[in-house]
Design a protein around this motif. Structure first.
Motif, PDB file in Angstrom:
ATOM      1  N   ALA A 277       0.803  -1.401   0.322  1.00  0.00           N
ATOM      2  CA  ALA A 277      -0.479   0.504   0.066  1.00  0.00           C
ATOM      3  C   ALA A 277       0.911   1.291   0.158  1.00  0.00           C
ATOM      4  O   ALA A 277       1.849   1.177   0.176  1.00  0.00           O
ATOM      5  N   GLY A 278       0.576   2.742  -0.543  1.00  0.00           N
ATOM      6  CA  GLY A 278       1.084   3.551  -0.234  1.00  0.00           C
ATOM      7  C   GLY A 278       1.214   4.111   0.771  1.00  0.00           C
ATOM      8  O   GLY A 278       0.899   3.552   2.105  1.00  0.00           O
ATOM      9  N   LYS A 279       2.822   4.638   0.973  1.00  0.00           N
ATOM     10  CA  LYS A 279       2.467   5.466   2.270  1.00  0.00           C
ATOM     11  C   LYS A 279       1.759   6.769   2.958  1.00  0.00           C
ATOM     12  O   LYS A 279       1.306   7.199   2.365  1.00  0.00           O
ATOM     13  N   ARG A 280       1.809   6.124   4.383  1.00  0.00           N
ATOM     14  CA  ARG A 280       0.987   7.271   4.413  1.00  0.00           C
ATOM     15  C   ARG A 280       1.638   8.538   4.794  1.00  0.00           C
ATOM     16  O   ARG A 280       3.245   8.457   4.592  1.00  0.00           O
ATOM     17  N   GLY A 281       0.750   9.521   4.609  1.00  0.00           N
ATOM     18  CA  GLY A 281       1.063  11.107   4.819  1.00  0.00           C
ATOM     19  C   GLY A 281       1.017  11.714   3.396  1.00  0.00           C
ATOM     20  O   GLY A 281       1.543  10.514   2.078  1.00  0.00           O
ATOM     21  N   GLY A 282       1.547  12.485   3.235  1.00  0.00           N
ATOM     22  CA  GLY A 282       1.995  13.106   1.565  1.00  0.00           C
ATOM     23  C   GLY A 282       0.405  12.922   0.284  1.00  0.00           C
ATOM     24  O   GLY A 282      -1.140  13.102   1.321  1.00  0.00           O
ATOM     25  N   GLY A 283       0.591  13.025  -0.819  1.00  0.00           N
ATOM     26  CA  GLY A 283      -0.705  13.096  -1.464  1.00  0.00           C
ATOM     27  C   GLY A 283      -0.899  11.850  -1.985  1.00  0.00           C
ATOM     28  O   GLY A 283      -0.384  10.919  -1.659  1.00  0.00           O
ATOM     29  N   LYS A 284      -2.020  11.309  -2.526  1.00  0.00           N
ATOM     30  CA  LYS A 284      -2.588  10.153  -3.125  1.00  0.00           C
ATOM     31  C   LYS A 284      -2.076  10.128  -4.128  1.00  0.00           C
ATOM     32  O   LYS A 284      -1.662  10.095  -5.011  1.00  0.00           O
ATOM     33  N   ARG A 285      -1.919   8.506  -4.229  1.00  0.00           N
ATOM     34  CA  ARG A 285      -1.440   7.742  -6.167  1.00  0.00           C
ATOM     35  C   ARG A 285      -2.079   9.100  -6.625  1.00  0.00           C
ATOM     36  O   ARG A 285      -3.286   8.464  -6.742  1.00  0.00           O
ATOM     37  N   THR A 286      -1.657   8.746  -7.754  1.00  0.00           N
ATOM     38  CA  THR A 286      -2.358   9.162  -9.365  1.00  0.00           C
ATOM     39  C   THR A 286      -2.275   8.830 -10.779  1.00  0.00           C
ATOM     40  O   THR A 286      -2.634   8.861 -11.450  1.00  0.00           O
ATOM     41  N   VAL A 287      -1.103   7.257 -10.347  1.00  0.00           N
ATOM     42  CA  VAL A 287      -0.796   6.952 -10.897  1.00  0.00           C
ATOM     43  C   VAL A 287      -1.648   5.677 -10.811  1.00  0.00           C
ATOM     44  O   VAL A 287      -2.484   4.873  -9.453  1.00  0.00           O
ATOM     45  N   VAL A 288      -2.297   4.431 -12.016  1.00  0.00           N
ATOM     46  CA  VAL A 288      -3.022   3.329 -11.967  1.00  0.00           C
ATOM     47  C   VAL A 288      -1.750   2.258 -11.551  1.00  0.00           C
ATOM     48  O   VAL A 288      -0.655   2.029 -12.753  1.00  0.00           O
ATOM     49  N   LEU A 289      -1.705   1.674 -10.493  1.00  0.00           N
ATOM     50  CA  LEU A 289      -0.429   0.712 -10.504  1.00  0.00           C
ATOM     51  C   LEU A 289      -0.168  -0.698 -11.693  1.00  0.00           C
ATOM     52  O   LEU A 289       0.722  -0.818 -12.057  1.00  0.00           O
ATOM     53  N   ARG A 290      -1.806  -0.817 -11.583  1.00  0.00           N
ATOM     54  CA  ARG A 290      -2.225  -2.025 -13.141  1.00  0.00           C
ATOM     55  C   ARG A 290      -0.891  -1.674 -14.679  1.00  0.00           C
ATOM     56  O   ARG A 290      -0.879  -2.319 -15.062  1.00  0.00           O
ATOM     57  N   GLU A 291      -1.262  -0.237 -14.634  1.00  0.00           N
ATOM     58  CA  GLU A 291      -0.787  -0.069 -15.743  1.00  0.00           C
ATOM     59  C   GLU A 291       1.224   0.496 -15.914  1.00  0.00           C
ATOM     60  O   GLU A 291       1.698  -0.188 -16.131  1.00  0.00           O
ATOM     61  N   VAL A 292       1.329   0.801 -14.243  1.00  0.00           N
ATOM     62  CA  VAL A 292       3.024   0.865 -13.673  1.00  0.00           C
ATOM     63  C   VAL A 292       3.401  -1.077 -14.107  1.00  0.00           C
ATOM     64  O   VAL A 292       4.181  -1.043 -14.768  1.00  0.00           O
ATOM     65  N   VAL A 293       2.925  -1.453 -13.864  1.00  0.00           N
ATOM     66  CA  VAL A 293       2.907  -3.217 -13.587  1.00  0.00           C
ATOM     67  C   VAL A 293       2.936  -3.944 -15.475  1.00  0.00           C
ATOM     68  O   VAL A 293       3.920  -4.176 -16.503  1.00  0.00           O
ATOM     69  N   ASN A 294       2.249  -3.380 -15.801  1.00  0.00           N
ATOM     70  CA  ASN A 294       2.141  -3.419 -17.188  1.00  0.00           C
ATOM     71  C   ASN A 294       3.336  -2.805 -18.177  1.00  0.00           C
ATOM     72  O   ASN A 294       3.920  -3.266 -19.523  1.00  0.00           O
TER      73      ASN A 294
END
Length: 153
Positions: A35-52
């Motif tokens: 999971a993403g780290k606590r704090g900061g902004g939310k993920r803006t990237v789709v992880l499935r696309e990163v893995v692809n």
């Protein structure tokens, strides 16, 4: 063996790229991504696309700068690759998928036998890589052995 039943199972023609994950494959890989780290902004990237994107680079062997524009930017892909390599995510993914593949084939989770070829053992006994390289290089002749050299007194 390729049969009519197996061909349908391995057909990747409906995917954007042959390296993209199917829904079944993504269902296996998704829980292995932290999971993403606590704090900061939310993920803006789709992880499935990163893995692809990572699978595209691995399967085609292309350079990072040659990643197609419809995948995340190369800086994003390399950032996740570097992070997941550093924190052990890629190693955990590999181990988990390795075990699942072996179990799907009806084998034990870890291999019970290994094969060592005698040439590997011989080179390791002599000192490994350095001695292998020296054995493959052409020998040098010293000037003292050269009949043409002159001695000046």
């Amino acid at each position: 063996m390729w049969t009519i039943e197996n061909r349908g199972r391995y057909d990747r023609s409906k995917l954007r790229y042959p390296s993209d994950l199917s829904d079944e494959e993504w269902a296996i890989v998704e829980p292995l991504i932290p999971a993403g780290k606590r704090g900061g902004g939310k993920r803006t990237v789709v992880l499935r696309e990163v893995v692809n994107g990572l699978m595209y680079v691995l399967s085609t062997g292309c350079q990072w700068r040659a990643v197609p524009k419809d995948l995340p930017p190369r800086s994003t892909l390399f950032g996740y690759f570097d992070l997941w390599n550093w924190d052990g995510t890629l190693g955990r993914m590999h181990a988990e998928l390795y075990v699942k593949c072996r179990e799907a084939m009806g084998r034990q989770a870890s291999p019970t036998a290994a094969i060592i070829d005698s040439q590997s053992v011989k080179s390791a006994e002599k000192g490994g890589l350095a001695s292998t390289r020296a054995g493959m290089m052409r020998g040098k002749r010293s000037r003292a052995r050269n009949g043409i050299s002159l001695s000046i007194q």
